[in-house]
Write a protein that holds these residues in place. Structure first.
Motif, PDB file in Angstrom:
ATOM      1  N   GLN A  52       0.836  -1.196   0.000  1.00  0.00           N
ATOM      2  CA  GLN A  52       0.000   0.000   0.000  1.00  0.00           C
ATOM      3  C   GLN A  52       0.874   1.251   0.000  1.00  0.00           C
ATOM      4  O   GLN A  52       2.085   1.179   0.166  1.00  0.00           O
ATOM      5  N   GLY A  53       0.251   2.378  -0.208  1.00  0.00           N
ATOM      6  CA  GLY A  53       0.985   3.644  -0.198  1.00  0.00           C
ATOM      7  C   GLY A  53       1.774   3.850  -1.471  1.00  0.00           C
ATOM      8  O   GLY A  53       1.264   3.669  -2.576  1.00  0.00           O
ATOM      9  N   THR A  54       3.054   4.203  -1.334  1.00  0.00           N
ATOM     10  CA  THR A  54       3.924   4.527  -2.463  1.00  0.00           C
ATOM     11  C   THR A  54       4.848   3.363  -2.786  1.00  0.00           C
ATOM     12  O   THR A  54       5.482   2.804  -1.898  1.00  0.00           O
ATOM     13  N   LEU A  55       4.934   3.026  -4.068  1.00  0.00           N
ATOM     14  CA  LEU A  55       5.852   1.990  -4.534  1.00  0.00           C
ATOM     15  C   LEU A  55       6.691   2.559  -5.670  1.00  0.00           C
ATOM     16  O   LEU A  55       6.166   3.106  -6.636  1.00  0.00           O
ATOM     17  N   ARG A  56       8.014   2.414  -5.535  1.00  0.00           N
ATOM     18  CA  ARG A  56       8.946   2.841  -6.577  1.00  0.00           C
ATOM     19  C   ARG A  56       9.654   1.596  -7.129  1.00  0.00           C
ATOM     20  O   ARG A  56      10.242   0.830  -6.360  1.00  0.00           O
ATOM     21  N   ILE A  57       9.605   1.428  -8.442  1.00  0.00           N
ATOM     22  CA  ILE A  57      10.300   0.328  -9.094  1.00  0.00           C
ATOM     23  C   ILE A  57      11.406   0.931  -9.959  1.00  0.00           C
ATOM     24  O   ILE A  57      11.127   1.698 -10.886  1.00  0.00           O
ATOM     25  N   SER A  58      12.653   0.601  -9.641  1.00  0.00           N
ATOM     26  CA  SER A  58      13.804   1.216 -10.295  1.00  0.00           C
ATOM     27  C   SER A  58      14.578   0.196 -11.126  1.00  0.00           C
ATOM     28  O   SER A  58      14.474  -1.008 -10.921  1.00  0.00           O
ATOM     29  N   ARG A  59      15.386   0.729 -12.068  1.00  0.00           N
ATOM     30  CA  ARG A  59      16.251  -0.063 -12.948  1.00  0.00           C
ATOM     31  C   ARG A  59      15.455  -1.059 -13.793  1.00  0.00           C
ATOM     32  O   ARG A  59      15.805  -2.226 -13.932  1.00  0.00           O
ATOM     33  N   LEU A  60      14.388  -0.559 -14.344  1.00  0.00           N
ATOM     34  CA  LEU A  60      13.531  -1.418 -15.157  1.00  0.00           C
ATOM     35  C   LEU A  60      14.214  -1.879 -16.453  1.00  0.00           C
ATOM     36  O   LEU A  60      13.732  -2.801 -17.111  1.00  0.00           O
ATOM     37  N   GLU A  61      15.339  -1.250 -16.804  1.00  0.00           N
ATOM     38  CA  GLU A  61      16.070  -1.716 -17.985  1.00  0.00           C
ATOM     39  C   GLU A  61      16.635  -3.128 -17.786  1.00  0.00           C
ATOM     40  O   GLU A  61      17.019  -3.794 -18.750  1.00  0.00           O
ATOM     41  N   ASN A  62      16.673  -3.587 -16.529  1.00  0.00           N
ATOM     42  CA  ASN A  62      17.202  -4.919 -16.252  1.00  0.00           C
ATOM     43  C   ASN A  62      16.170  -6.031 -16.424  1.00  0.00           C
ATOM     44  O   ASN A  62      16.505  -7.216 -16.292  1.00  0.00           O
TER      45      ASN A  62
END
Length: 384
Positions: free
Chosen positions: A58-68
């Motif tokens: 819940q709340g805020t979710l950040r998904i990083s380095r999606l190039e991988n």
């Protein structure tokens, strides 16, 4: 060991940008409610699909380095569309994700698979390398979305029709869209309150809606090729910034409709046209100001200003004089700042100084700051 923390509810790893990836089998932490950031690892041992079993996020979710992400199906397996309590979603590729030879179609497939749930309030998309935006941004969806940021999606050539399909959208930030050349009806039909465009290198044409009746803040920064004019009906506008938009200032019209009350306005360029606009605080930043006064610059709108900043007006010799283009009477002015005006000789021309301030420096002024005005010879006698 990490997967044994089956009762873990909250995992906050904000700012841990050196992490190579997430702990193995993080998907086993099925009680997890807060996950500040998911880093997709290069070896894909803890990939995107690990989000699938985390049904209570819940709340805020950040998904990083999606190039991988190696397999587009991993994005679908994350099942973001089923996570109904996530209110803000940040989808980010790395800054160096600028490989022209890279297959942008695969990035679009990944992004299409990351469709969030319809009650999302905020969406941020950064450094996406696809040529088109995801199909889930265009259907009538996201009725509660308030904030949208599209940043450095450098291959995209157009924007989605946000005004029509995002009825609750109030804050829109568009930046670094290097291949967008035209913006038109995409903003129409919405309830925007804040609109920011920045670092739009190739943006040339803007056909704004005639009305953005709820707009309160407008920023145009680093749009060097932009021509055209601003929206006509901005009755609630109270803050505006126009900076590094040289062609807009020279070839277009920076115009505000009569009666608009702008509390803070920053402008760098050449020509500004105003008609009885009330400026409460007006930092005027324009090194070409005095050189373009004969092309239509009107100063009447400054009458109710409380603060005035003048910077890099290289041809300016006096602030108040009997000449056309002189500052008007500013009876409400409280603070005056003058920077980097290399030819400024005095605040008041000699003929004005003799009139004992019938024109010139307002009586309410409380602060004067002058910096790097190397030709300044004297201050008004009334100040001595």
């Amino acid at each position: 060991m990490f997967q044994k923390l089956v009762n873990l509810r909250h995992l906050n790893i904000e700012g841990a940008y050196r992490l190579e990836g997430m702990p193995v089998q993080i998907g086993k932490l099925t009680c997890l409610q807060t996950l500040s950031n998911l880093f997709v690892g290069k070896d894909n041992c803890s990939g995107l699909k690990e989000l699938g079993p985390l049904k209570h996020l819940q709340g805020t979710l950040r998904i990083s380095r999606l190039e991988n992400v190696m397999e587009a199906d991993d994005a679908k397996d994350a099942e973001l569309i089923k996570k109904t309590k996530i209110s803000a979603l940040f989808l980010e590729w790395s800054r160096d994700n600028i490989d022209e030879s890279k297959d942008s179609t695969s990035e679009l497939e990944v992004l299409n698979g990351l469709r969030p749930q319809n009650d999302l309030v905020e969406l941020v998309l950064r450094y996406y390398g696809g040529t088109t935006l995801p199909n889930w941004l265009t259907p009538p969806s996201f009725p509660r979305m308030v904030s949208l940021t599209l940043e450095n999606c450098y291959k995209c050539t157009s924007l989605p029709p946000m005004g029509q399909y995002l009825p609750s959208l109030k804050n829109l930030r568009i930046g670094g869209m290097a291949n967008v050349e035209s913006v038109g009806s995409e903003l129409c039909g919405g309830n925007l309150e804040t609109l920011d465009f920045y670092d739009m290198e190739e943006w040339e044409n803007w056909s704004p809606c005639e009305e953005l009746p709820n707009l309160r803040e407008l920023s145009l920064i680093g749009c060097p090729k932009l021509l055209g004019k601003l929206p006509n009906n901005l009755p609630l506008l109270n803050k505006a910034m126009i900076y590094n938009c040289e062609l807009l200032a020279c070839g277009g019209k920076v115009t505000f409709k009569e009666g608009v009350c702008v509390r803070k306005f920053t402008f760098e360029g050449g020509v500004m046209r105003v008609r009885k606009v009330i400026f409460i605080s007006f930092p005027l930043i324009s090194y070409q100001l005095t050189r373009r006064v004969d092309q239509g610059l009107k100063m009447e709108g400054l009458v109710e200003s409380e603060k005035l900043t003048i910077n890099r007006c290289e041809e300016l010799t006096n602030l108040w004089s009997d000449n056309e283009g002189s500052l008007p009477q500013l009876p409400f002015l409280k603070a005056l700042c003058i920077y980097n005006c290399s030819k400024l000789v005095s605040l008041l021309a000699e003929e004005v100084d003799k009139k004992h301030l019938q024109l010139g420096i307002p009586s309410r002024i409380m602060s004067i700051r002058i910096h790097n005005c190397i030709a300044l010879e004297s201050l008004p006698k009334a100040m001595m």
